[in-house]
Design a protein around this motif. Structure first.
Motif, PDB file in Angstrom:
ATOM      1  N   LEU A  50     -10.867  32.571 -21.995  1.00 35.64           N
ATOM      2  CA  LEU A  50      -9.766  33.242 -21.310  1.00 35.64           C
ATOM      3  C   LEU A  50      -8.933  33.995 -22.337  1.00 35.64           C
ATOM      4  N   LYS A  51      -8.707  35.277 -22.100  1.00 37.87           N
ATOM      5  CA  LYS A  51      -7.990  36.102 -23.055  1.00 37.87           C
ATOM      6  C   LYS A  51      -6.833  36.826 -22.371  1.00 37.87           C
ATOM      7  N   LYS A  52      -5.839  37.146 -23.181  1.00 35.47           N
ATOM      8  CA  LYS A  52      -4.730  38.014 -22.816  1.00 35.47           C
ATOM      9  C   LYS A  52      -4.083  37.609 -21.486  1.00 35.47           C
ATOM     10  N   GLU A  53      -4.018  38.541 -20.519  1.00 33.37           N
ATOM     11  CA  GLU A  53      -3.296  38.276 -19.278  1.00 33.37           C
ATOM     12  C   GLU A  53      -3.895  37.101 -18.514  1.00 33.37           C
ATOM     13  N   HIS A  54      -5.209  36.978 -18.548  1.00 35.23           N
ATOM     14  CA  HIS A  54      -5.859  35.876 -17.836  1.00 35.23           C
ATOM     15  C   HIS A  54      -5.455  34.530 -18.435  1.00 35.23           C
ATOM     16  N   GLN A  55      -5.407  34.471 -19.754  1.00 34.64           N
ATOM     17  CA  GLN A  55      -4.992  33.233 -20.404  1.00 34.64           C
ATOM     18  C   GLN A  55      -3.540  32.908 -20.074  1.00 34.64           C
ATOM     19  N   ALA A  56      -2.673  33.900 -20.105  1.00 40.55           N
ATOM     20  CA  ALA A  56      -1.259  33.670 -19.786  1.00 40.55           C
ATOM     21  C   ALA A  56      -1.106  33.150 -18.359  1.00 40.55           C
ATOM     22  N   ALA A  57      -1.873  33.717 -17.440  1.00 38.27           N
ATOM     23  CA  ALA A  57      -1.790  33.278 -16.041  1.00 38.27           C
ATOM     24  C   ALA A  57      -2.226  31.830 -15.891  1.00 38.27           C
ATOM     25  N   TRP A  58      -3.301  31.445 -16.564  1.00 39.40           N
ATOM     26  CA  TRP A  58      -3.767  30.069 -16.487  1.00 39.40           C
ATOM     27  C   TRP A  58      -2.784  29.103 -17.152  1.00 39.40           C
ATOM     28  N   LEU A  59      -2.148  29.534 -18.220  1.00 39.19           N
ATOM     29  CA  LEU A  59      -1.162  28.672 -18.874  1.00 39.19           C
ATOM     30  C   LEU A  59       0.065  28.476 -17.982  1.00 39.19           C
ATOM     31  N   LEU A  60       0.481  29.511 -17.279  1.00 35.93           N
ATOM     32  CA  LEU A  60       1.581  29.357 -16.327  1.00 35.93           C
ATOM     33  C   LEU A  60       1.182  28.394 -15.208  1.00 35.93           C
ATOM     34  N   LYS A  61      -0.058  28.495 -14.758  1.00 36.12           N
ATOM     35  CA  LYS A  61      -0.557  27.552 -13.747  1.00 36.12           C
ATOM     36  C   LYS A  61      -0.508  26.126 -14.278  1.00 36.12           C
ATOM     37  N   ALA A  62      -0.903  25.946 -15.541  1.00 28.62           N
ATOM     38  CA  ALA A  62      -0.896  24.600 -16.135  1.00 28.62           C
ATOM     39  C   ALA A  62       0.506  24.012 -16.149  1.00 28.62           C
ATOM     40  N   ILE A  63       1.525  24.833 -16.420  1.00 35.61           N
ATOM     41  CA  ILE A  63       2.904  24.340 -16.448  1.00 35.61           C
ATOM     42  C   ILE A  63       3.290  23.729 -15.114  1.00 35.61           C
ATOM     43  N   THR A  64       2.878  24.367 -14.017  1.00 33.03           N
ATOM     44  CA  THR A  64       3.237  23.868 -12.684  1.00 33.03           C
ATOM     45  C   THR A  64       2.562  22.549 -12.358  1.00 33.03           C
ATOM     46  N   MET A  65       1.607  22.137 -13.198  1.00 30.40           N
ATOM     47  CA  MET A  65       0.859  20.903 -12.960  1.00 30.40           C
ATOM     48  C   MET A  65       1.214  19.803 -13.957  1.00 30.40           C
ATOM     49  N   ILE A  66       2.249  20.000 -14.753  1.00 26.54           N
ATOM     50  CA  ILE A  66       2.641  18.995 -15.747  1.00 26.54           C
ATOM     51  C   ILE A  66       3.604  17.987 -15.134  1.00 26.54           C
ATOM     52  N   ASP A  67       3.314  16.693 -15.295  1.00 26.43           N
ATOM     53  CA  ASP A  67       4.293  15.638 -15.078  1.00 26.43           C
ATOM     54  C   ASP A  67       5.043  15.470 -16.396  1.00 26.43           C
ATOM     55  N   LEU A  68       6.177  16.134 -16.527  1.00 26.12           N
ATOM     56  CA  LEU A  68       6.927  16.095 -17.782  1.00 26.12           C
ATOM     57  C   LEU A  68       7.463  14.684 -17.973  1.00 26.12           C
ATOM     58  N   THR A  69       7.104  14.055 -19.082  1.00 22.11           N
ATOM     59  CA  THR A  69       7.208  12.604 -19.191  1.00 22.11           C
ATOM     60  C   THR A  69       8.030  12.166 -20.389  1.00 22.11           C
ATOM     61  N   THR A  70       8.866  11.143 -20.178  1.00 23.07           N
ATOM     62  CA  THR A  70       9.450  10.398 -21.290  1.00 23.07           C
ATOM     63  C   THR A  70       9.365   8.920 -20.952  1.00 23.07           C
ATOM     64  N   LEU A  71       8.640   8.188 -21.775  1.00 25.96           N
ATOM     65  CA  LEU A  71       8.421   6.759 -21.556  1.00 25.96           C
ATOM     66  C   LEU A  71       8.611   6.029 -22.883  1.00 25.96           C
ATOM     67  N   ALA A  72       9.819   6.150 -23.422  1.00 29.75           N
ATOM     68  CA  ALA A  72      10.132   5.541 -24.711  1.00 29.75           C
ATOM     69  C   ALA A  72      11.153   4.426 -24.527  1.00 29.75           C
ATOM     70  N   GLY A  73      11.115   3.478 -25.419  1.00 24.73           N
ATOM     71  CA  GLY A  73      12.062   2.365 -25.349  1.00 24.73           C
ATOM     72  C   GLY A  73      13.487   2.774 -25.614  1.00 24.73           C
ATOM     73  N   ASP A  74      13.673   3.931 -26.258  1.00 26.48           N
ATOM     74  CA  ASP A  74      15.028   4.388 -26.555  1.00 26.48           C
ATOM     75  C   ASP A  74      15.475   5.531 -25.636  1.00 26.48           C
ATOM     76  N   ASP A  75      14.861   5.633 -24.454  1.00 31.33           N
ATOM     77  CA  ASP A  75      15.306   6.628 -23.483  1.00 31.33           C
ATOM     78  C   ASP A  75      16.763   6.393 -23.118  1.00 31.33           C
ATOM     79  N   THR A  76      17.480   7.470 -22.942  1.00 27.62           N
ATOM     80  CA  THR A  76      18.885   7.411 -22.529  1.00 27.62           C
ATOM     81  C   THR A  76      19.079   8.359 -21.349  1.00 27.62           C
ATOM     82  N   PRO A  77      20.159   8.173 -20.571  1.00 30.83           N
ATOM     83  CA  PRO A  77      20.428   9.124 -19.478  1.00 30.83           C
ATOM     84  C   PRO A  77      20.516  10.564 -19.977  1.00 30.83           C
ATOM     85  N   GLY A  78      21.109  10.765 -21.158  1.00 27.11           N
ATOM     86  CA  GLY A  78      21.216  12.113 -21.698  1.00 27.11           C
ATOM     87  C   GLY A  78      19.855  12.729 -21.960  1.00 27.11           C
TER      88      GLY A  78
END
Length: 307
Positions: free
Chosen positions: A31-59
């Motif tokens: 995947l190159k150029k515009e096609h790669q950018a489009a697929w990367l944007l698609k990947a972002i919409t599929m991320i479970d953005l995660t924090t699972l650390a013992g020092d997690d804080t509300p902030g």
């Protein structure tokens, strides 16, 4: 559905053939150029953005939720002619669910809670079930449960089925992702059989790993689990989602996984309703690649902080 032991026992895995197929995935798509950018944007919409650390804080959780709402800098999105991109969900421990729910109010971004004694899944069974209910009542609309690996390793498929089915009942209207901890199941055949049992018991997603094992998501494991999902869909008509988690940190890796997904399951699964990445650092690398696409210059990580 009822546990179909004939189907489970018939599930096999040709390890050498699976590894050969997995080794070719990254070489068959470019995947190159515009096609790669489009697929990367698609990947972002599929991320479970995660924090699972013992020092997690509300902030920290609030900053992560802000990143989920605006995962890519506005100037980069403007240059790409795109708006309204968000991540698929935010994934946290139960203690941080109320903070995440409040921070994401009105966005439509779901909050996922890891549950059932995550990551080992060895706390008392009644407490594991109760934890699911507590997270749902706190506002989590997705629950990532962990199975008892011993049921797989001893071949007690009925016990695994009963466990996942009871956990699914506790989730109520929340979507349930069953974490198989594939790096601890001993063989690809066990991965295939555990995948089928979890789906029979009602899992909405099957997920590779907690991210805490020594071996997490791999392409051979993903191939096995995707083909189990395909087999299940062909026999029952139900689509079950897939979530690779742990160790996926580079933009190029996300493209390989999406290529495999498209090949094995088709376009219907190219949606956050049926596919998620369990990741945190992956988003930063995707954002850097998008800036490079827009400007032609390589970007430093500090220009794309997580919060």
């Amino acid at each position: 559905m009822a546990l179909d032991m004939d189907w489970v026992r018939a599930a096999q895995a040709n390890t050498s053939a699976i590894e050969r197929r997995a080794a070719t995935i990254g070489t068959r798509r470019s995947l190159k150029k515009e096609h790669q950018a489009a697929w990367l944007l698609k990947a972002i919409t599929m991320i479970d953005l995660t924090t699972l650390a013992g020092d997690d804080t509300p902030g920290r959780v609030r900053r992560l939720c802000a990143k989920a709402r605006q995962p890519v800098r506005e100037d980069i999105l403007a240059a790409l002619g795109v708006e309204g991109i968000t991540t698929g969900a935010v994934c946290v421990y139960h203690e941080m669910v109320p903070t995440a729910v409040a921070a994401l109010k009105g966005t439509g971004i779901p909050v996922a809670a890891v549950s059932t004694g995550f990551p080992a899944g060895l706390s008392p069974y009644k407490l594991r079930l109760a934890e699911i209910g507590e997270s749902v009542r706190a506002g989590a609309s997705e629950i990532d449960i962990v199975i008892s690996r011993r049921h797989v390793l001893t071949g007690d498929w009925q016990a695994l089925f009963d466990e996942v089915r009871e956990m699914r009942a506790e989730c109520g209207d929340a979507h349930m992702k069953a974490i198989l901890a594939t790096g601890e199941l001993g063989s690809l055949r066990n991965v295939a059989r555990a995948s089928l049992v979890a789906m029979m018991a009602g899992a909405d997603f099957i997920k590779t790993s907690t991210g805490k094992e020594s071996v997490n998501a791999t392409l051979p494991v993903s191939l096995v689990m995707m083909r189990a999902i395909r087999d299940y869909h062909e026999r029952t008509g139900y689509r079950v989602g897939y979530k690779p988690a742990g160790g996926i940190s580079k933009a190029k890796d996300s493209l390989i996984y999406l290529s495999l997904l498209k090949d094995e399951l088709g376009d219907a699964w190219l949606s956050p309703h049926l596919f998620r990445f369990g990741a945190s650092s992956l988003l930063g690398d995707i954002e850097r690649q998008l800036e490079h696409h827009v400007t032609g210059h390589y970007s430093a990580s500090y220009r794309h902080a997580m919060g």
